[in-house]
Design a protein around this motif. Structure first.
Motif, PDB file in Angstrom:
ATOM      1  N   LYS A  74      10.869  -8.371   7.728  1.00 21.76           N
ATOM      2  CA  LYS A  74      11.538  -9.636   7.399  1.00 21.76           C
ATOM      3  C   LYS A  74      10.633 -10.814   7.743  1.00 21.76           C
ATOM      4  O   LYS A  74      10.259 -11.024   8.895  1.00 21.76           O
ATOM      5  CB  LYS A  74      12.859  -9.769   8.162  1.00 21.76           C
ATOM      6  N   THR A  75      10.318 -11.587   6.724  1.00 26.19           N
ATOM      7  CA  THR A  75       9.486 -12.763   6.909  1.00 26.19           C
ATOM      8  C   THR A  75      10.314 -13.980   7.294  1.00 26.19           C
ATOM      9  O   THR A  75      11.527 -14.014   7.084  1.00 26.19           O
ATOM     10  CB  THR A  75       8.703 -13.064   5.612  1.00 26.19           C
ATOM     11  N   LYS A  99       8.224  -8.730  -6.412  1.00 26.03           N
ATOM     12  CA  LYS A  99       6.873  -9.038  -5.942  1.00 26.03           C
ATOM     13  C   LYS A  99       6.847  -9.761  -4.601  1.00 26.03           C
ATOM     14  O   LYS A  99       5.863 -10.445  -4.278  1.00 26.03           O
ATOM     15  CB  LYS A  99       6.101  -9.853  -6.991  1.00 26.03           C
ATOM     16  N   ARG A 100       7.882  -9.582  -3.794  1.00 25.15           N
ATOM     17  CA  ARG A 100       7.918 -10.196  -2.462  1.00 25.15           C
ATOM     18  C   ARG A 100       7.425  -9.202  -1.412  1.00 25.15           C
ATOM     19  O   ARG A 100       7.600  -7.980  -1.543  1.00 25.15           O
ATOM     20  CB  ARG A 100       9.335 -10.646  -2.136  1.00 25.15           C
ATOM     21  N   THR A 101       6.814  -9.725  -0.355  1.00 26.38           N
ATOM     22  CA  THR A 101       6.185  -8.870   0.652  1.00 26.38           C
ATOM     23  C   THR A 101       7.182  -7.967   1.370  1.00 26.38           C
ATOM     24  O   THR A 101       6.924  -6.768   1.557  1.00 26.38           O
ATOM     25  CB  THR A 101       5.431  -9.729   1.676  1.00 26.38           C
ATOM     26  N   CYS A 102       8.320  -8.502   1.798  1.00 30.12           N
ATOM     27  CA  CYS A 102       9.307  -7.680   2.508  1.00 30.12           C
ATOM     28  C   CYS A 102       9.745  -6.501   1.647  1.00 30.12           C
ATOM     29  O   CYS A 102       9.812  -5.360   2.119  1.00 30.12           O
ATOM     30  CB  CYS A 102      10.525  -8.513   2.881  1.00 30.12           C
ATOM     31  N   LEU A 153      21.798  -8.579   1.565  1.00 29.09           N
ATOM     32  CA  LEU A 153      21.748  -9.985   1.147  1.00 29.09           C
ATOM     33  C   LEU A 153      22.108 -10.919   2.297  1.00 29.09           C
ATOM     34  O   LEU A 153      21.590 -12.037   2.381  1.00 29.09           O
ATOM     35  CB  LEU A 153      22.682 -10.228  -0.034  1.00 29.09           C
ATOM     36  N   ALA A 154      22.972 -10.461   3.193  1.00 33.48           N
ATOM     37  CA  ALA A 154      23.321 -11.264   4.363  1.00 33.48           C
ATOM     38  C   ALA A 154      22.129 -11.439   5.298  1.00 33.48           C
ATOM     39  O   ALA A 154      22.106 -12.361   6.115  1.00 33.48           O
ATOM     40  CB  ALA A 154      24.482 -10.620   5.114  1.00 33.48           C
ATOM     41  N   CYS A 155      21.143 -10.551   5.178  1.00 33.29           N
ATOM     42  CA  CYS A 155      19.921 -10.616   5.993  1.00 33.29           C
ATOM     43  C   CYS A 155      18.744 -11.208   5.220  1.00 33.29           C
ATOM     44  O   CYS A 155      17.617 -11.208   5.717  1.00 33.29           O
ATOM     45  CB  CYS A 155      19.529  -9.209   6.463  1.00 33.29           C
ATOM     46  N   ALA A 156      18.998 -11.698   4.019  1.00 38.31           N
ATOM     47  CA  ALA A 156      17.928 -11.975   3.068  1.00 38.31           C
ATOM     48  C   ALA A 156      17.407 -13.405   3.051  1.00 38.31           C
ATOM     49  O   ALA A 156      18.113 -14.351   3.377  1.00 38.31           O
ATOM     50  CB  ALA A 156      18.398 -11.626   1.660  1.00 38.31           C
ATOM     51  N   SER A 157      16.145 -13.502   2.622  1.00 44.33           N
ATOM     52  CA  SER A 157      15.566 -14.741   2.100  1.00 44.33           C
ATOM     53  C   SER A 157      15.240 -14.418   0.647  1.00 44.33           C
ATOM     54  O   SER A 157      14.098 -14.154   0.282  1.00 44.33           O
ATOM     55  CB  SER A 157      14.305 -15.129   2.866  1.00 44.33           C
ATOM     56  N   HIS A 158      16.271 -14.392  -0.170  1.00 45.36           N
ATOM     57  CA  HIS A 158      16.115 -13.860  -1.520  1.00 45.36           C
ATOM     58  C   HIS A 158      15.441 -14.864  -2.458  1.00 45.36           C
ATOM     59  O   HIS A 158      15.323 -16.054  -2.163  1.00 45.36           O
ATOM     60  CB  HIS A 158      17.462 -13.395  -2.072  1.00 45.36           C
ATOM     61  N   SER A 159      15.019 -14.360  -3.603  1.00 47.30           N
ATOM     62  CA  SER A 159      14.241 -15.155  -4.548  1.00 47.30           C
ATOM     63  C   SER A 159      15.079 -15.943  -5.543  1.00 47.30           C
ATOM     64  O   SER A 159      14.531 -16.597  -6.427  1.00 47.30           O
ATOM     65  CB  SER A 159      13.277 -14.245  -5.318  1.00 47.30           C
ATOM     66  N   GLY A 160      16.400 -15.853  -5.435  1.00 51.05           N
ATOM     67  CA  GLY A 160      17.248 -16.590  -6.354  1.00 51.05           C
ATOM     68  C   GLY A 160      17.307 -15.991  -7.741  1.00 51.05           C
ATOM     69  O   GLY A 160      17.644 -16.681  -8.703  1.00 51.05           O
ATOM     70  N   GLU A 161      16.980 -14.699  -7.851  1.00 51.61           N
ATOM     71  CA  GLU A 161      17.086 -14.015  -9.125  1.00 51.61           C
ATOM     72  C   GLU A 161      18.567 -13.815  -9.468  1.00 51.61           C
ATOM     73  O   GLU A 161      19.427 -13.905  -8.586  1.00 51.61           O
ATOM     74  CB  GLU A 161      16.316 -12.698  -9.059  1.00 51.61           C
ATOM     75  N   GLY A 216      22.782 -26.023   0.825  1.00 48.88           N
ATOM     76  CA  GLY A 216      22.087 -26.923  -0.081  1.00 48.88           C
ATOM     77  C   GLY A 216      21.613 -26.218  -1.341  1.00 48.88           C
ATOM     78  O   GLY A 216      21.362 -25.018  -1.351  1.00 48.88           O
ATOM     79  N   CYS A 217      21.485 -26.980  -2.408  1.00 47.50           N
ATOM     80  CA  CYS A 217      21.015 -26.437  -3.695  1.00 47.50           C
ATOM     81  C   CYS A 217      19.496 -26.325  -3.707  1.00 47.50           C
ATOM     82  O   CYS A 217      18.802 -27.146  -3.099  1.00 47.50           O
ATOM     83  CB  CYS A 217      21.448 -27.343  -4.848  1.00 47.50           C
ATOM     84  N   SER A 218      18.997 -25.331  -4.392  1.00 48.95           N
ATOM     85  CA  SER A 218      17.546 -25.230  -4.603  1.00 48.95           C
ATOM     86  C   SER A 218      17.293 -24.408  -5.855  1.00 48.95           C
ATOM     87  O   SER A 218      18.125 -23.592  -6.258  1.00 48.95           O
ATOM     88  CB  SER A 218      16.847 -24.588  -3.403  1.00 48.95           C
ATOM     89  N   TRP A 219      16.128 -24.617  -6.460  1.00 49.31           N
ATOM     90  CA  TRP A 219      15.721 -23.789  -7.584  1.00 49.31           C
ATOM     91  C   TRP A 219      15.361 -22.394  -7.075  1.00 49.31           C
ATOM     92  O   TRP A 219      14.938 -22.240  -5.915  1.00 49.31           O
ATOM     93  CB  TRP A 219      14.509 -24.406  -8.285  1.00 49.31           C
ATOM     94  N   PRO A 220      15.510 -21.374  -7.891  1.00 49.04           N
ATOM     95  CA  PRO A 220      15.094 -20.029  -7.483  1.00 49.04           C
ATOM     96  C   PRO A 220      13.619 -20.012  -7.089  1.00 49.04           C
ATOM     97  O   PRO A 220      12.797 -20.691  -7.707  1.00 49.04           O
ATOM     98  CB  PRO A 220      15.326 -19.184  -8.734  1.00 49.04           C
ATOM     99  N   MET A 221      13.277 -19.234  -6.070  1.00 49.28           N
ATOM    100  CA  MET A 221      11.873 -19.076  -5.699  1.00 49.28           C
ATOM    101  C   MET A 221      11.117 -18.253  -6.743  1.00 49.28           C
ATOM    102  O   MET A 221       9.923 -18.454  -6.944  1.00 49.28           O
ATOM    103  CB  MET A 221      11.745 -18.399  -4.333  1.00 49.28           C
ATOM    104  N   ASN A 222      11.811 -17.335  -7.383  1.00 49.38           N
ATOM    105  CA  ASN A 222      11.186 -16.507  -8.399  1.00 49.38           C
ATOM    106  C   ASN A 222      10.918 -17.350  -9.643  1.00 49.38           C
ATOM    107  O   ASN A 222      11.830 -17.988 -10.190  1.00 49.38           O
ATOM    108  CB  ASN A 222      12.106 -15.335  -8.738  1.00 49.38           C
TER     109      ASN A 222
END
Length: 334
Positions: A256-257, A239-242, A75-83, A107-113
């Motif tokens: 890693k993208t 369903k993420r490419t990485c 997770l420290a290396c991640a661009s996670h989907s916010g699941e 900053g706050c953001s909505w989950p990518m998933n």
């Protein structure tokens, strides 16, 4: 130099769109095995270098002090989907250092998933910084600062000690100068440095082989790479490419993208690393390109080779499920 067309999109038997890119593959001896396009032109690697940025977390002893295992390191290396699993783990990493979500500066953001985003919206809750795709990386920065007795406030700033340590680490890996003259601000507010694709690939081949690194850094790098390969869901998500690439060949692909069409990958067993930049920043183009390049360096008898080639060319379907065209790599990658 005009970069070559590496991906074509067809419809009705005609080419409808094209994507240009530069790409390079290097081995552990620093030899360039494959190159197309402007591989020496500086590019901002964005999130593709998160594994490099996570090295101080391990090298400082912070990861061990906080009891982090493969999932936390991934997770420290991640661009996670916010699941939910991602947000919860980022929160637990902060808790290990006695901090909460308020310490984050991404900053706050909505989950990518989409599923996670809809569920969060239905719950009536607002998105938090834990849902930001970079929250795991930032939690790692905060944990590092706390372990070293450094005030973590402002850890995203260029002149903060955390960023200074990352700069030193990345300069060692890439062999490139990193300073204010080639620095930009990433989407999560930390510095990002423009360096050539060749330097990025060389940095990742050092990480997966340890060649050219001091023993402590080599051990930490291998630990991070292994963690990502062991827990690919926590590097990206459903369903993420990485995640898909690393699940295709468990323990054999690191992927890693980064934003704007940058992608780095490595094959530890083969001792090679790949760096790609698509001119137009298109995800479909860089995904196809990376899959094709990984397949290129697998043995002809490896059954995974065809599975990866299938990920470099696919059929497009419309909303009724009708085949309408293809997305696929060109002979430039042959």
């Amino acid at each position: 130099m005009t970069n070559p067309v590496v991906v074509e999109v067809t419809r009705g038997g005609r080419v409808e769109s094209t994507h240009r890119a530069s790409a390079v593959v290097v081995d552990s001896n620093g030899k360039t095995l494959f190159a197309i396009g402007s591989i020496e032109a500086p590019v901002f690697p964005r999130s593709a270098v998160k594994a490099m940025q996570a090295l101080p977390l391990v090298e400082s002893g912070a990861a061990d002090a906080h009891g982090f295992g493969d999932r936390e390191l991934a997770l420290a290396c991640a661009s996670h989907s916010g699941e939910p699993e991602h947000a919860e783990l980022a929160g637990s990493m902060l808790a290990a250092a006695g901090r909460t979500e308020t310490a984050l500066e991404c900053g706050c953001s909505w989950p990518m998933n989409q599923t996670a985003m809809i569920a969060l919206a239905k719950s009536g809750e607002d998105p938090s910084q834990l849902h930001n795709n970079c929250s795991g990386k930032h939690a790692g920065f905060i944990c590092t600062a706390c372990h070293l007795g450094i005030d973590h406030t402002g850890y995203v700033n260029y002149d903060h000690a955390v960023q200074g340590g990352i700069r030193e680490t990345m300069a060692d890996l890439t062999g490139e100068h990193l300073g204010v003259d080639n620095c930009g601000t990433d989407g999560c507010s930390i510095p990002t440095y423009a360096v050539p694709l060749t330097a990025l690939a060389q940095g990742f081949v050092k990480m997966v082989t340890g060649k050219g690194l001091q023993p402590v850094r080599a051990k930490a790098a291998r630990r991070l790479i292994n963690a990502c390969m062991a827990e690919p869901f926590f590097v990206a998500g459903t369903k993420r490419t990485c995640t898909r690439l690393m699940k295709t060949m468990p323990g054999r692909i690191f992927a890693k993208t980064g934003a704007e069409g940058v992608f780095c990958a490595a094959l530890p067993q083969e001792g090679i690393a790949i760096a790609v930049k698509c001119d137009d920043g298109t995800k479909r183009a860089v995904d196809a390109t990376v899959a094709a390049l990984i397949a290129r360096y697998l043995d002809a008898g490896d059954d995974m080779r065809e599975r990866l080639r299938a990920q470099s060319k696919w059929t497009m379907k419309n909303w009724k499920g009708i085949d309408v065209g293809t997305v696929g790599v060109t002979d430039a990658l042959s």
